[in-house]
Design a protein around this motif. Structure first.
Motif, PDB file in Angstrom:
ATOM      1  N   ALA A 109     -24.966  61.806-110.483  1.00  0.00           N
ATOM      2  CA  ALA A 109     -23.811  62.541-109.965  1.00  0.00           C
ATOM      3  C   ALA A 109     -24.136  63.190-108.623  1.00  0.00           C
ATOM      4  O   ALA A 109     -23.312  63.169-107.698  1.00  0.00           O
ATOM      5  CB  ALA A 109     -23.377  63.604-110.973  1.00  0.00           C
ATOM      6  N   LEU A 110     -25.325  63.760-108.492  1.00  0.00           N
ATOM      7  CA  LEU A 110     -25.719  64.382-107.233  1.00  0.00           C
ATOM      8  C   LEU A 110     -25.857  63.343-106.126  1.00  0.00           C
ATOM      9  O   LEU A 110     -25.480  63.599-104.978  1.00  0.00           O
ATOM     10  CB  LEU A 110     -27.043  65.142-107.408  1.00  0.00           C
ATOM     11  N   LEU A 111     -26.381  62.183-106.462  1.00  0.00           N
ATOM     12  CA  LEU A 111     -26.521  61.128-105.464  1.00  0.00           C
ATOM     13  C   LEU A 111     -25.153  60.612-105.030  1.00  0.00           C
ATOM     14  O   LEU A 111     -24.936  60.330-103.850  1.00  0.00           O
ATOM     15  CB  LEU A 111     -27.382  59.989-106.011  1.00  0.00           C
ATOM     16  N   ARG A 112     -24.228  60.492-105.973  1.00  0.00           N
ATOM     17  CA  ARG A 112     -22.864  60.077-105.608  1.00  0.00           C
ATOM     18  C   ARG A 112     -22.199  61.125-104.725  1.00  0.00           C
ATOM     19  O   ARG A 112     -21.514  60.804-103.753  1.00  0.00           O
ATOM     20  CB  ARG A 112     -22.018  59.857-106.870  1.00  0.00           C
ATOM     21  N   ARG A 113     -22.414  62.403-105.061  1.00  0.00           N
ATOM     22  CA  ARG A 113     -21.817  63.482-104.283  1.00  0.00           C
ATOM     23  C   ARG A 113     -22.353  63.468-102.855  1.00  0.00           C
ATOM     24  O   ARG A 113     -21.614  63.725-101.905  1.00  0.00           O
ATOM     25  CB  ARG A 113     -22.138  64.827-104.945  1.00  0.00           C
ATOM     26  N   ARG A 114     -23.628  63.134-102.718  1.00  0.00           N
ATOM     27  CA  ARG A 114     -24.227  63.128-101.391  1.00  0.00           C
ATOM     28  C   ARG A 114     -23.615  62.054-100.497  1.00  0.00           C
ATOM     29  O   ARG A 114     -23.479  62.229 -99.297  1.00  0.00           O
ATOM     30  CB  ARG A 114     -25.736  62.894-101.481  1.00  0.00           C
ATOM     31  N   THR A 115     -23.263  60.923-101.100  1.00  0.00           N
ATOM     32  CA  THR A 115     -22.736  59.813-100.308  1.00  0.00           C
ATOM     33  C   THR A 115     -21.216  59.812-100.250  1.00  0.00           C
ATOM     34  O   THR A 115     -20.635  58.963 -99.591  1.00  0.00           O
ATOM     35  CB  THR A 115     -23.200  58.464-100.893  1.00  0.00           C
ATOM     36  N   ARG A 116     -20.557  60.764-100.928  1.00  0.00           N
ATOM     37  CA  ARG A 116     -19.100  60.801-100.905  1.00  0.00           C
ATOM     38  C   ARG A 116     -18.621  61.019 -99.468  1.00  0.00           C
ATOM     39  O   ARG A 116     -19.105  61.876 -98.756  1.00  0.00           O
ATOM     40  CB  ARG A 116     -18.590  61.924-101.807  1.00  0.00           C
ATOM     41  N   GLY A 117     -17.670  60.227 -99.063  1.00  0.00           N
ATOM     42  CA  GLY A 117     -17.146  60.322 -97.707  1.00  0.00           C
ATOM     43  C   GLY A 117     -17.911  59.448 -96.739  1.00  0.00           C
ATOM     44  O   GLY A 117     -17.492  59.238 -95.614  1.00  0.00           O
ATOM     45  N   ALA A 118     -19.066  58.938 -97.167  1.00  0.00           N
ATOM     46  CA  ALA A 118     -19.836  58.027 -96.328  1.00  0.00           C
ATOM     47  C   ALA A 118     -19.560  56.606 -96.819  1.00  0.00           C
ATOM     48  O   ALA A 118     -18.796  56.386 -97.745  1.00  0.00           O
ATOM     49  CB  ALA A 118     -21.329  58.350 -96.423  1.00  0.00           C
ATOM     50  N   ARG A 119     -20.209  55.640 -96.192  1.00  0.00           N
ATOM     51  CA  ARG A 119     -20.016  54.252 -96.627  1.00  0.00           C
ATOM     52  C   ARG A 119     -20.807  54.031 -97.891  1.00  0.00           C
ATOM     53  O   ARG A 119     -22.021  53.910 -97.874  1.00  0.00           O
ATOM     54  CB  ARG A 119     -20.497  53.301 -95.528  1.00  0.00           C
ATOM     55  N   THR A 120     -20.099  53.999 -99.033  1.00  0.00           N
ATOM     56  CA  THR A 120     -20.786  53.868-100.306  1.00  0.00           C
ATOM     57  C   THR A 120     -20.993  52.411-100.695  1.00  0.00           C
ATOM     58  O   THR A 120     -21.933  52.093-101.394  1.00  0.00           O
ATOM     59  CB  THR A 120     -20.017  54.596-101.416  1.00  0.00           C
ATOM     60  N   VAL A 121     -20.078  51.539-100.274  1.00  0.00           N
ATOM     61  CA  VAL A 121     -20.225  50.124-100.583  1.00  0.00           C
ATOM     62  C   VAL A 121     -20.761  49.411 -99.346  1.00  0.00           C
ATOM     63  O   VAL A 121     -20.183  49.499 -98.267  1.00  0.00           O
ATOM     64  CB  VAL A 121     -18.880  49.490-101.007  1.00  0.00           C
ATOM     65  N   LEU A 122     -21.880  48.738 -99.502  1.00  0.00           N
ATOM     66  CA  LEU A 122     -22.515  48.016 -98.410  1.00  0.00           C
ATOM     67  C   LEU A 122     -22.027  46.576 -98.440  1.00  0.00           C
ATOM     68  O   LEU A 122     -22.153  45.915 -99.464  1.00  0.00           O
ATOM     69  CB  LEU A 122     -24.035  48.081 -98.550  1.00  0.00           C
ATOM     70  N   GLN A 123     -21.477  46.110 -97.347  1.00  0.00           N
ATOM     71  CA  GLN A 123     -20.898  44.772 -97.325  1.00  0.00           C
ATOM     72  C   GLN A 123     -21.372  44.002 -96.107  1.00  0.00           C
ATOM     73  O   GLN A 123     -21.433  44.512 -94.992  1.00  0.00           O
ATOM     74  CB  GLN A 123     -19.368  44.842 -97.323  1.00  0.00           C
ATOM     75  N   LEU A 124     -21.724  42.756 -96.351  1.00  0.00           N
ATOM     76  CA  LEU A 124     -22.126  41.839 -95.285  1.00  0.00           C
ATOM     77  C   LEU A 124     -21.502  40.490 -95.604  1.00  0.00           C
ATOM     78  O   LEU A 124     -21.953  39.796 -96.513  1.00  0.00           O
ATOM     79  CB  LEU A 124     -23.653  41.724 -95.218  1.00  0.00           C
ATOM     80  N   GLY A 125     -20.460  40.136 -94.893  1.00  0.00           N
ATOM     81  CA  GLY A 125     -19.746  38.911 -95.216  1.00  0.00           C
ATOM     82  C   GLY A 125     -19.203  38.974 -96.628  1.00  0.00           C
ATOM     83  O   GLY A 125     -18.534  39.938 -97.002  1.00  0.00           O
ATOM     84  N   ALA A 126     -19.519  37.976 -97.432  1.00  0.00           N
ATOM     85  CA  ALA A 126     -19.040  37.928 -98.810  1.00  0.00           C
ATOM     86  C   ALA A 126     -19.908  38.734 -99.769  1.00  0.00           C
ATOM     87  O   ALA A 126     -19.577  38.881-100.950  1.00  0.00           O
ATOM     88  CB  ALA A 126     -18.973  36.472 -99.282  1.00  0.00           C
ATOM     89  N   LEU A 127     -21.022  39.259 -99.271  1.00  0.00           N
ATOM     90  CA  LEU A 127     -21.953  40.011-100.122  1.00  0.00           C
ATOM     91  C   LEU A 127     -21.570  41.485-100.168  1.00  0.00           C
ATOM     92  O   LEU A 127     -21.428  42.134 -99.131  1.00  0.00           O
ATOM     93  CB  LEU A 127     -23.380  39.874 -99.593  1.00  0.00           C
ATOM     94  N   CYS A 128     -21.432  42.027-101.373  1.00  0.00           N
ATOM     95  CA  CYS A 128     -21.139  43.444-101.574  1.00  0.00           C
ATOM     96  C   CYS A 128     -22.237  44.061-102.439  1.00  0.00           C
ATOM     97  O   CYS A 128     -22.588  43.508-103.485  1.00  0.00           O
ATOM     98  CB  CYS A 128     -19.795  43.639-102.257  1.00  0.00           C
ATOM     99  N   VAL A 129     -22.740  45.205-102.003  1.00  0.00           N
ATOM    100  CA  VAL A 129     -23.742  45.957-102.760  1.00  0.00           C
ATOM    101  C   VAL A 129     -23.198  47.367-102.929  1.00  0.00           C
ATOM    102  O   VAL A 129     -23.010  48.086-101.944  1.00  0.00           O
ATOM    103  CB  VAL A 129     -25.100  45.984-102.017  1.00  0.00           C
ATOM    104  N   ASP A 130     -22.927  47.757-104.159  1.00  0.00           N
ATOM    105  CA  ASP A 130     -22.315  49.060-104.437  1.00  0.00           C
ATOM    106  C   ASP A 130     -23.337  49.980-105.102  1.00  0.00           C
ATOM    107  O   ASP A 130     -23.625  49.834-106.292  1.00  0.00           O
ATOM    108  CB  ASP A 130     -21.101  48.871-105.351  1.00  0.00           C
ATOM    109  N   PRO A 131     -23.908  50.944-104.349  1.00  0.00           N
ATOM    110  CA  PRO A 131     -24.899  51.851-104.937  1.00  0.00           C
ATOM    111  C   PRO A 131     -24.327  52.725-106.045  1.00  0.00           C
ATOM    112  O   PRO A 131     -25.054  53.135-106.945  1.00  0.00           O
ATOM    113  CB  PRO A 131     -25.331  52.704-103.739  1.00  0.00           C
ATOM    114  N   GLY A 132     -23.032  53.031-105.986  1.00  0.00           N
ATOM    115  CA  GLY A 132     -22.436  53.895-106.995  1.00  0.00           C
ATOM    116  C   GLY A 132     -22.385  53.254-108.361  1.00  0.00           C
ATOM    117  O   GLY A 132     -22.722  53.875-109.369  1.00  0.00           O
TER     118      GLY A 132
END
Length: 221
Positions: A114-137
Motif C-alpha cells: 500500500a505504501l509503495l502504491r501510494r508513493r507512485t500514485r499520480g506518477a506513471r504506474t504502468v510501464l508500456q513499450l509498444g505492445a508490452l505492458c508492465v504494471d508494478p501495482g
C-alpha cells in the motif's frame, strides 16, 4: 523494488527479509539505528521498514533525521510498544505507517504494498513499450492481449529494464537493484532470468549489448 529493514531482532529481520525477497523485492538488512541511517542515506530505497527500539539511535530519531535531510522515502515503523501516544510520536517524526508487534506477515506485506502504491500514485504506474505492458501495482505483464506469467524475481528484473526502456542496463546494475547488497553469487544469474523472460515474452524484446548489458526495446518497431 529495493527495501531496507532496520531491525535489531535478528530472527525477525531474517524472517521478514526472506519473505519479502520471495515476493520479488531486493532487501537489505541492518540491526543498528546509526547504521540504518547511514545505509538509508547512501542507498536508493523504495521503502524502509524501521523498528523503534534500536541500539545506537532509536527509530524516531532515525526517521526524523531522514526527513530533516529531505529524504521522503516511505517509512513503515515497527514497535513492541502499543498506544496512541507511541503511534502519534512515530507519525509526527515523519513515518508513513505504524505496525505493532506481534503482527501478521500478511498484514505487513499488505502495508508495504500500500505504501509503495501510494508513493507512485499520480506518477506513471504502468510501464508500456509498444505492445508490452508492465504494471508494478498489479504485478501484471502482458504483450498485446496475451498475459505473461512471470515469477517475482523475473518481474523485478523486467520492471527494472522497463523503467529504463531504451537504455543499456548492466548486469551489475540489475544485481544491485533486484538482489540485495549481500549477494555474493555468480553475476551470470542475471543471464538466467533474462533468458527466461525472453522465452516468455517472445523474441526481440530484450537486446544484448555485448560487453555492456541489456536493453529493453520495442519488438514490434
Amino acid at each position: 523494488m529495493r527495501l531496507l529493514i532496520v531491525e535489531d531482532e535478528r530472527r525477525l529481520a531474517l524472517s521478514l527479509a526472506r519473505g519479502l525477497s520471495a515476493e520479488g523485492f531486493a532487501v537489505d538488512v541492518v540491526h543498528d539505528g546509526k547504521e540504518g541511517l547511514h545505509r538509508a542515506g547512501e542507498g536508493t530505497y523504495d521503502l524502509i521498514v524501521l523498528d523503534i527500539m534500536l541500539p545506537g539511535m532509536n527509530g524516531y530519531r532515525v526517521c526524523a533525521a531522514l526527513r530533516a535531510a529531505g529524504d521522503e522515502t516511505p517509512v513503515l515503523m515497527l514497535t513492541a510498544k502499543d498506544g496512541e501516544y507511541d503511534e502519534a510520536e512515530g507519525l509526527d517524526t515523519g513515518a508513513d505507517d505504524y505496525l505493532t508487534k506481534p503482527f501478521s506477515y500478511v498484514v505487513l506485506l499488505a502495508r508495504v504494498r500500500a505504501l509503495l502504491r501510494r508513493r507512485t500514485r499520480g506518477a506513471r504506474t504502468v510501464l508500456q513499450l509498444g505492445a508490452l505492458c508492465v504494471d508494478p501495482g498489479t504485478r501484471r505483464v502482458c504483450v498485446g492481449e496475451r498475459d505473461v506469467e512471470v515469477t517475482a524475481k523475473e518481474f523485478a528484473v523486467l520492471e527494472h529494464l522497463a523503467v529504463r526502456a531504451g537504455d543499456v542496463v548492466s548486469k551489475s546494475d540489475i544485481l544491485e537493484h533486484v538482489w540485495d547488497f549481500a549477494y555474493e553469487g555468480d553475476v551470470n544469474i542475471v543471464e538466467v532470468y533474462v533468458s527466461a523472460l525472453r522465452r516468455k515474452l517472445g523474441a526481440g524484446w530484450i537486446a544484448t549489448v555485448r560487453g555492456a548489458g541489456y536493453r529493453l526495446v520495442d519488438a514490434g518497431a
